[in-house]
Design a protein around this motif. Structure first.
Motif, PDB file in Angstrom:
ATOM      1  N   PRO A  38       0.808  -1.225   0.000  1.00 57.85           N
ATOM      2  CA  PRO A  38       0.000   0.000   0.000  1.00 57.85           C
ATOM      3  C   PRO A  38       0.837   1.269   0.000  1.00 57.85           C
ATOM      4  CG  PRO A  38      -0.462  -1.355   1.950  1.00 57.85           C
ATOM      5  CD  PRO A  38       0.594  -2.052   1.183  1.00 57.85           C
ATOM      6  N   SER A  39       0.232   2.345  -0.433  1.00 56.82           N
ATOM      7  CA  SER A  39       0.904   3.642  -0.440  1.00 56.82           C
ATOM      8  C   SER A  39       1.412   3.965   0.963  1.00 56.82           C
ATOM      9  CB  SER A  39      -0.103   4.693  -0.900  1.00 56.82           C
ATOM     10  OG  SER A  39       0.567   5.896  -1.122  1.00 56.82           O
ATOM     11  N   GLY A  40       2.647   4.446   1.036  1.00 55.48           N
ATOM     12  CA  GLY A  40       3.218   4.839   2.325  1.00 55.48           C
ATOM     13  C   GLY A  40       3.886   3.708   3.093  1.00 55.48           C
ATOM     14  N   LYS A  43       8.109   1.496   0.131  1.00 51.92           N
ATOM     15  CA  LYS A  43       8.713   0.950  -1.091  1.00 51.92           C
ATOM     16  C   LYS A  43       9.713   1.914  -1.721  1.00 51.92           C
ATOM     17  CE  LYS A  43       4.701   0.806  -3.238  1.00 51.92           C
ATOM     18  NZ  LYS A  43       3.768   1.350  -2.243  1.00 51.92           N
ATOM     19  N   SER A  44       9.278   3.167  -1.902  1.00 50.91           N
ATOM     20  CA  SER A  44      10.168   4.135  -2.565  1.00 50.91           C
ATOM     21  C   SER A  44      11.373   4.446  -1.699  1.00 50.91           C
ATOM     22  CB  SER A  44       9.445   5.442  -2.859  1.00 50.91           C
ATOM     23  OG  SER A  44       8.334   5.208  -3.647  1.00 50.91           O
ATOM     24  N   THR A  45      11.139   4.562  -0.404  1.00 49.07           N
ATOM     25  CA  THR A  45      12.246   4.838   0.511  1.00 49.07           C
ATOM     26  C   THR A  45      13.283   3.722   0.431  1.00 49.07           C
ATOM     27  OG1 THR A  45      10.791   6.060   1.992  1.00 49.07           O
ATOM     28  CG2 THR A  45      12.822   5.182   2.954  1.00 49.07           C
ATOM     29  N   LEU A  47      13.722   1.569  -2.075  1.00 46.18           N
ATOM     30  CA  LEU A  47      14.353   1.576  -3.400  1.00 46.18           C
ATOM     31  C   LEU A  47      15.446   2.648  -3.474  1.00 46.18           C
ATOM     32  CD1 LEU A  47      13.859   0.269  -6.350  1.00 46.18           C
ATOM     33  CD2 LEU A  47      12.965   2.532  -6.887  1.00 46.18           C
ATOM     34  N   ARG A  48      15.077   3.865  -3.019  1.00 43.99           N
ATOM     35  CA  ARG A  48      16.016   4.989  -3.125  1.00 43.99           C
ATOM     36  C   ARG A  48      17.235   4.819  -2.226  1.00 43.99           C
ATOM     37  NH1 ARG A  48      11.428   9.323  -2.898  1.00 43.99           N
ATOM     38  NH2 ARG A  48      11.641   8.740  -0.733  1.00 43.99           N
ATOM     39  N   SER A  49      17.073   4.009  -1.171  1.00 43.11           N
ATOM     40  CA  SER A  49      18.224   3.810  -0.289  1.00 43.11           C
ATOM     41  C   SER A  49      19.272   2.906  -0.942  1.00 43.11           C
ATOM     42  CB  SER A  49      17.774   3.211   1.049  1.00 43.11           C
ATOM     43  OG  SER A  49      17.402   1.859   0.867  1.00 43.11           O
ATOM     44  N   GLU A  56      20.021  12.186   0.100  1.00 41.46           N
ATOM     45  CA  GLU A  56      19.768  13.574  -0.302  1.00 41.46           C
ATOM     46  C   GLU A  56      18.693  14.221   0.572  1.00 41.46           C
ATOM     47  OE1 GLU A  56      21.791  14.751  -2.658  1.00 41.46           O
ATOM     48  OE2 GLU A  56      22.638  12.747  -2.906  1.00 41.46           O
ATOM     49  N   ILE A  57      17.920  13.401   1.267  1.00 41.05           N
ATOM     50  CA  ILE A  57      16.900  13.953   2.175  1.00 41.05           C
ATOM     51  C   ILE A  57      17.561  14.138   3.541  1.00 41.05           C
ATOM     52  CG2 ILE A  57      14.683  13.487   3.293  1.00 41.05           C
ATOM     53  CD1 ILE A  57      13.975  11.809   0.764  1.00 41.05           C
ATOM     54  N   ALA A  58      17.601  15.409   3.986  1.00 43.65           N
ATOM     55  CA  ALA A  58      18.416  15.746   5.165  1.00 43.65           C
ATOM     56  C   ALA A  58      18.016  14.952   6.408  1.00 43.65           C
ATOM     57  CB  ALA A  58      18.324  17.247   5.435  1.00 43.65           C
ATOM     58  N   TRP A  91      13.062   7.341 -12.581  1.00 44.58           N
ATOM     59  CA  TRP A  91      11.984   7.837 -11.723  1.00 44.58           C
ATOM     60  C   TRP A  91      10.639   7.699 -12.399  1.00 44.58           C
ATOM     61  CZ3 TRP A  91      13.789   9.438  -6.994  1.00 44.58           C
ATOM     62  CH2 TRP A  91      15.169   9.667  -6.918  1.00 44.58           C
ATOM     63  N   GLN A  92       9.608   7.915 -11.575  1.00 46.81           N
ATOM     64  CA  GLN A  92       8.232   7.827 -12.063  1.00 46.81           C
ATOM     65  C   GLN A  92       7.982   8.795 -13.222  1.00 46.81           C
ATOM     66  OE1 GLN A  92       5.504   8.439  -8.858  1.00 46.81           O
ATOM     67  NE2 GLN A  92       3.718   8.021 -10.120  1.00 46.81           N
ATOM     68  N   ARG A  93       8.371  10.046 -13.025  1.00 43.50           N
ATOM     69  CA  ARG A  93       8.189  11.027 -14.096  1.00 43.50           C
ATOM     70  C   ARG A  93       9.474  11.092 -14.905  1.00 43.50           C
ATOM     71  NH1 ARG A  93       3.550  12.765 -14.079  1.00 43.50           N
ATOM     72  NH2 ARG A  93       2.374  12.798 -12.142  1.00 43.50           N
ATOM     73  N   THR A 203       6.095  -0.819  -8.016  1.00 43.70           N
ATOM     74  CA  THR A 203       4.890  -0.639  -8.812  1.00 43.70           C
ATOM     75  C   THR A 203       3.649  -0.721  -7.934  1.00 43.70           C
ATOM     76  OG1 THR A 203       3.611  -1.431 -10.698  1.00 43.70           O
ATOM     77  CG2 THR A 203       4.867  -3.097  -9.503  1.00 43.70           C
ATOM     78  N   HIS A 204       2.657   0.119  -8.268  1.00 42.05           N
ATOM     79  CA  HIS A 204       1.343   0.051  -7.634  1.00 42.05           C
ATOM     80  C   HIS A 204       0.496  -1.020  -8.302  1.00 42.05           C
ATOM     81  CE1 HIS A 204       1.473   4.397  -6.137  1.00 42.05           C
ATOM     82  NE2 HIS A 204       1.132   3.686  -5.092  1.00 42.05           N
ATOM     83  N   ASN A 205       0.967  -1.447  -9.485  1.00 43.58           N
ATOM     84  CA  ASN A 205       0.115  -2.213 -10.389  1.00 43.58           C
ATOM     85  C   ASN A 205       0.417  -3.713 -10.255  1.00 43.58           C
ATOM     86  OD1 ASN A 205      -0.811  -3.531 -12.725  1.00 43.58           O
ATOM     87  ND2 ASN A 205      -0.711  -1.634 -13.923  1.00 43.58           N
TER      88      ASN A 205
HETATM   89  P1  ADP Z   1       4.612   7.855  -4.191  1.00 41.25           P
HETATM   90  O1  ADP Z   1       4.202   6.873  -3.146  1.00 41.25           O
HETATM   91  O2  ADP Z   1       3.675   7.925  -5.344  1.00 41.25           O
HETATM   92  O3  ADP Z   1       6.055   7.695  -4.595  1.00 41.25           O
HETATM   93  P2  ADP Z   1       4.659   9.848  -2.133  1.00 41.25           P
HETATM   94  O4  ADP Z   1       3.511  10.764  -1.920  1.00 41.25           O
HETATM   95  O5  ADP Z   1       4.893   8.727  -1.180  1.00 41.25           O
HETATM   96  O6  ADP Z   1       4.520   9.329  -3.606  1.00 41.25           O
HETATM   97  O7  ADP Z   1       6.016  10.682  -2.170  1.00 41.25           O
HETATM   98  C1  ADP Z   1       6.241  11.728  -3.073  1.00 41.25           C
HETATM   99  C2  ADP Z   1       7.389  12.550  -2.522  1.00 41.25           C
HETATM  100  O8  ADP Z   1       7.017  13.176  -1.294  1.00 41.25           O
HETATM  101  C3  ADP Z   1       8.628  11.700  -2.216  1.00 41.25           C
HETATM  102  O9  ADP Z   1       9.780  12.377  -2.640  1.00 41.25           O
HETATM  103  C4  ADP Z   1       8.610  11.548  -0.724  1.00 41.25           C
HETATM  104  O10 ADP Z   1       9.916  11.435  -0.189  1.00 41.25           O
HETATM  105  C5  ADP Z   1       7.929  12.810  -0.265  1.00 41.25           C
HETATM  106  N1  ADP Z   1       7.166  12.551   0.966  1.00 41.25           N
HETATM  107  C6  ADP Z   1       6.272  11.564   1.187  1.00 41.25           C
HETATM  108  N2  ADP Z   1       5.789  11.594   2.428  1.00 41.25           N
HETATM  109  C7  ADP Z   1       6.395  12.648   3.028  1.00 41.25           C
HETATM  110  C8  ADP Z   1       6.310  13.208   4.330  1.00 41.25           C
HETATM  111  N3  ADP Z   1       5.535  12.683   5.295  1.00 41.25           N
HETATM  112  N4  ADP Z   1       7.063  14.291   4.596  1.00 41.25           N
HETATM  113  C9  ADP Z   1       7.841  14.813   3.671  1.00 41.25           C
HETATM  114  N5  ADP Z   1       7.970  14.319   2.413  1.00 41.25           N
HETATM  115  C10 ADP Z   1       7.250  13.253   2.097  1.00 41.25           C
END
Ligand code: ADP
Ligand code: ADP
Length: 237
Positions: A38-40, A43-45, A47-49, A56-58, A91-93, A203-205
């Motif tokens: 599910p979203s959140g 997964k992306s975190t 992958l990016r790690s 790059e995220i402080a 990336w996605q876009r 993927t969401h799909n």
């Molecule tokens: P998706 O799940 O489609 O990749 P997200 O909405 O999870 O999209 O994330 C889009 C961007 O927003 C990402 O770069 C992510 O790091 C950032 N982001 C997501 N959640 C937060 C949050 N709680 N605070 C700050 N940035 C966030």
């Protein structure tokens, strides 16, 4: 470490919030691993790690290990620029550089010291061929990349990643901004590319995961809750 690319107890934090929780996952050669959930769920975190893009995220910090060929990529002395060539990201876009099609591809190899035009020409052609884009762009290599369609731009971004000969390709929802025809092309491409490198795709799909992946990793609230062969995961209730 039996697998040359894997994570061990990998946790990723934003401040004190643990977005990815002690994940152990190995990526065999010549396979596609789909990260779903599910979203959140992280997964992306995660992958990016894998190529230290999350640095790059402080607020982000990491514990645990990422192993590649016996080296721990989380070590502070890791050369992240080199690492991001070995572990490419799409990336996605689509995010082509504001440059010509040619220079989108030549940029990375030039940075690595390739100077001869003939050699750059060869890399540009072979990368575009690998991304199944050569025939569509060979007569307009010096046009702006922004003149391409979204699907073409995404294949250009894949070609750009391939131009520096990565071992691993990370794809973050690479087709979710594309139309069905372009999505099909990207999926075909993924299936072709895995013969040469490892691919990890968010993927969401679910249908897409079932179509293109060999392994599926299911995340839930930051934890890896299921991992196995895609065929088993999608056929067993
Ligand atoms: P998706 O799940 O489609 O990749 P997200 O909405 O999870 O999209 O994330 C889009 C961007 O927003 C990402 O770069 C992510 O790091 C950032 N982001 C997501 N959640 C937060 C949050 N709680 N605070 C700050 N940035 C966030
Ligand atoms: P997914 O890709 O599965 O949608 P993400 O990796 O984008 O999940 O997000 C995992 C969790 O981390 C979510 O709770 C999200 O809000 C949070 N998060 C993502 N990016 C950031 C960020 N840059 N800063 C703070 N929290 C973030």
């Amino acid at each position: 470490h039996p697998h040359p690319f894997s994570t061990e107890d990998l946790s990723i934090y934003y401040g004190s919030f643990e977005a990815v929780k002690k994940v152990n996952l190995a990526f065999p050669e010549q396979t596609v691993t789909a990260l779903i959930g599910p979203s959140g769920c992280g997964k992306s975190t995660f992958l990016r790690s894998l190529n230290r893009m999350n640095d790059e995220i402080a607020s982000s910090s990491t514990t645990g290990h990422i192993w590649m060929d016996g080296q721990d990529l989380t070590a502070p002395e890791t050369d992240v620029i080199k690492l991001r060539q070995q572990i490419g990201m799409v990336w996605q876009r689509p995010n082509p550089f504001y440059k010509s099609i040619y220079n989108n591809i030549a940029f990375g190899p030039k940075y690595r010291g390739v100077r001869k035009k003939k050699q750059l020409d060869e890399i540009v052609e072979s990368s575009l061929r690998k991304a199944a884009l050569w025939d569509e762009v060979k007569d307009r290599l010096h046009d702006s990349a922004l003149a391409l369609s979204g699907g073409q731009q995404q294949r250009l971004c894949i070609a750009r990643a391939l131009s520096v000969e990565p071992k691993i390709l990370l794809l973050d929802e690479p087709a979710s901004a594309l139309d069905p025809v372009s999505t099909g092309k990207v999926e075909e491409l993924i299936t072709e590319l895995k013969k040469e490198l490892r691919i990890v795709i968010v993927t969401h799909n679910m249908q897409q995961a079932a179509r293109i992946s060999d392994y599926t990793a299911y995340f839930y609230v930051g934890s890896l809750v299921e991992h196995g062969k895609t065929n088993d995961i999608f056929t067993n209730p």
